[in-house]
Write a protein that holds these residues in place. Structure first.
Motif, PDB file in Angstrom:
ATOM      1  N   ASN A  20       0.825  -1.212   0.000  1.00 22.83           N
ATOM      2  CA  ASN A  20       0.000   0.000   0.000  1.00 22.83           C
ATOM      3  C   ASN A  20       0.855   1.256   0.000  1.00 22.83           C
ATOM      4  N   ILE A  21       1.940   1.242   0.756  1.00 23.20           N
ATOM      5  CA  ILE A  21       2.812   2.417   0.810  1.00 23.20           C
ATOM      6  C   ILE A  21       3.532   2.609  -0.522  1.00 23.20           C
ATOM      7  N   LEU A  22       3.937   1.519  -1.152  1.00 20.31           N
ATOM      8  CA  LEU A  22       4.572   1.629  -2.471  1.00 20.31           C
ATOM      9  C   LEU A  22       3.621   2.292  -3.471  1.00 20.31           C
ATOM     10  N   GLU A  23       2.350   1.921  -3.409  1.00 20.10           N
ATOM     11  CA  GLU A  23       1.363   2.547  -4.296  1.00 20.10           C
ATOM     12  C   GLU A  23       1.225   4.035  -4.000  1.00 20.10           C
ATOM     13  N   SER A  24       1.256   4.381  -2.725  1.00 24.23           N
ATOM     14  CA  SER A  24       1.169   5.790  -2.343  1.00 24.23           C
ATOM     15  C   SER A  24       2.382   6.567  -2.846  1.00 24.23           C
ATOM     16  N   ILE A  25       3.553   5.956  -2.765  1.00 21.67           N
ATOM     17  CA  ILE A  25       4.776   6.608  -3.245  1.00 21.67           C
ATOM     18  C   ILE A  25       4.696   6.828  -4.750  1.00 21.67           C
ATOM     19  N   CYS A  26       4.194   5.820  -5.459  1.00 24.12           N
ATOM     20  CA  CYS A  26       4.017   5.971  -6.911  1.00 24.12           C
ATOM     21  C   CYS A  26       3.077   7.140  -7.216  1.00 24.12           C
ATOM     22  N   GLY A  27       2.011   7.265  -6.429  1.00 21.57           N
ATOM     23  CA  GLY A  27       1.078   8.365  -6.617  1.00 21.57           C
ATOM     24  C   GLY A  27       1.730   9.717  -6.385  1.00 21.57           C
ATOM     25  N   ALA A  37       7.694  12.061  -1.550  1.00 21.16           N
ATOM     26  CA  ALA A  37       7.967  10.664  -1.920  1.00 21.16           C
ATOM     27  C   ALA A  37       9.279  10.194  -1.303  1.00 21.16           C
ATOM     28  N   ILE A  38      10.309  11.027  -1.379  1.00 20.79           N
ATOM     29  CA  ILE A  38      11.615  10.675  -0.804  1.00 20.79           C
ATOM     30  C   ILE A  38      11.515  10.544   0.704  1.00 20.79           C
ATOM     31  N   HIS A  39      10.786  11.466   1.326  1.00 23.91           N
ATOM     32  CA  HIS A  39      10.602  11.403   2.785  1.00 23.91           C
ATOM     33  C   HIS A  39       9.862  10.127   3.181  1.00 23.91           C
ATOM     34  N   THR A  40       8.853   9.735   2.404  1.00 21.11           N
ATOM     35  CA  THR A  40       8.095   8.520   2.688  1.00 21.11           C
ATOM     36  C   THR A  40       8.980   7.289   2.559  1.00 21.11           C
ATOM     37  N   ILE A  77       1.152  10.861   6.160  1.00 20.86           N
ATOM     38  CA  ILE A  77       1.324  11.225   4.752  1.00 20.86           C
ATOM     39  C   ILE A  77       0.196  10.629   3.912  1.00 20.86           C
ATOM     40  N   CYS A  78      -0.175   9.389   4.215  1.00 20.09           N
ATOM     41  CA  CYS A  78      -1.243   8.719   3.462  1.00 20.09           C
ATOM     42  C   CYS A  78      -2.617   9.294   3.786  1.00 20.09           C
ATOM     43  N   HIS A  79      -2.781   9.805   5.011  1.00 20.47           N
ATOM     44  CA  HIS A  79      -4.072  10.354   5.445  1.00 20.47           C
ATOM     45  C   HIS A  79      -3.847  11.761   5.995  1.00 20.47           C
ATOM     46  N   PRO A  80      -3.615  12.732   5.135  1.00 20.35           N
ATOM     47  CA  PRO A  80      -3.293  14.097   5.582  1.00 20.35           C
ATOM     48  C   PRO A  80      -4.383  14.683   6.476  1.00 20.35           C
ATOM     49  N   ASP A  81      -3.955  15.288   7.573  1.00 19.21           N
ATOM     50  CA  ASP A  81      -4.846  16.013   8.498  1.00 19.21           C
ATOM     51  C   ASP A  81      -5.866  15.121   9.202  1.00 19.21           C
ATOM     52  N   LYS A  82      -5.745  13.815   9.057  1.00 17.31           N
ATOM     53  CA  LYS A  82      -6.741  12.914   9.664  1.00 17.31           C
ATOM     54  C   LYS A  82      -6.522  12.768  11.167  1.00 17.31           C
ATOM     55  N   PHE A  83      -5.265  12.722  11.588  1.00 13.54           N
ATOM     56  CA  PHE A  83      -5.004  12.499  13.009  1.00 13.54           C
ATOM     57  C   PHE A  83      -3.659  13.097  13.424  1.00 13.54           C
ATOM     58  N   LYS A  84      -3.508  13.239  14.741  1.00 13.16           N
ATOM     59  CA  LYS A  84      -2.243  13.614  15.367  1.00 13.16           C
ATOM     60  C   LYS A  84      -1.919  12.576  16.431  1.00 13.16           C
TER      61      LYS A  84
END
Length: 203
Positions: A20-27, A37-40, A77-84
């Motif tokens: 799932n994270i690889l797909e997010s990085i591709c996005g 992407a580099i940070h992820t 990163i995958c869910h921006p602003d969703k939680f802290k």
């Protein structure tokens, strides 16, 4: 034999996260957000460096928290602003021992189940303390919770662990290494979910 079975099950829990994270990085790359992407990728590398840990099953709570932070930062990163999240764990607690990848399944539950209907405003708290020769770790969130009816019936609570959130394996790993008197329990509260982990105090 049981240790090998549990370790295999635990390692099977992480590939779907990796894909799932690889797909997010591709996005991110497609959107030309190379910095994120580099940070992820860096966070993902740190996560798996901690997970592998030269094959050691028992690590310090400090290292386990490092794995948890890498995971949480990736999820932010995958869910921006969703939680802290906040971590309150004093140094004496960080020196204690824990099974590797104990926190990650609990954090995953909070994000994907507790916050699934919350576009923002999620909060995760990880707190640790020493109490009566035990290490107490509590992970709480302000998500939708599990319903007090589950907490009032031990059989249903056990079913909740096993079927809904897959925490039974993590609980069994703790018991295998430290004894049947230790493990994971769900603590009732008015809002959200609080998971309690009990471990022996041993650096």
């Amino acid at each position: 034999k049981r240790e090998s079975e549990l370790s295999l099950i635990q390692m099977q829990m992480t590939p779907h996260f990796f894909y799932n994270i690889l797909e997010s990085i591709c996005g991110l790359i497609v959107m030309d957000d190379k910095r994120t992407a580099i940070h992820t990728i860096s966070l993902l590398s740190g996560f798996y460096r901690g997970v592998l840990n030269k094959g050691k099953e028992i690590i310090s709570i400090e290292k386990e928290l490092d794995i948890a932070v890498n995971y949480l930062e990736i999820m932010k990163i995958c869910h921006p602003d969703k939680f802290k999240y906040v971590i309150d764990c004093p140094k004496p607690v960080k020196k204690q021992s824990i099974n590797k990848l104990t926190l990650q399944p609990i954090l995953e539950n909070a994000i994907h189940h507790g916050f699934d209907q919350m576009p923002s405003g999620g909060m995760i708290c990880i707190a640790g303390r020493l109490e009566d020769h035990k290490v107490i770790l509590e992970i709480s969130d302000n998500g939708k919770g599990i319903g007090m009816d589950c907490l009032n019936d031990r059989d249903r609570e056990k079913g909740f662990h096993m079927e809904s959130f897959g925490l039974a394996n993590t609980d069994e790993r703790i018991k295998l290494y430290f004894g049947r008197e230790y493990g994971i329990s769900i603590v009732g509260q008015q809002r959200g979910t609080r998971i309690r982990i009990e471990l022996p105090a041993m650096e």
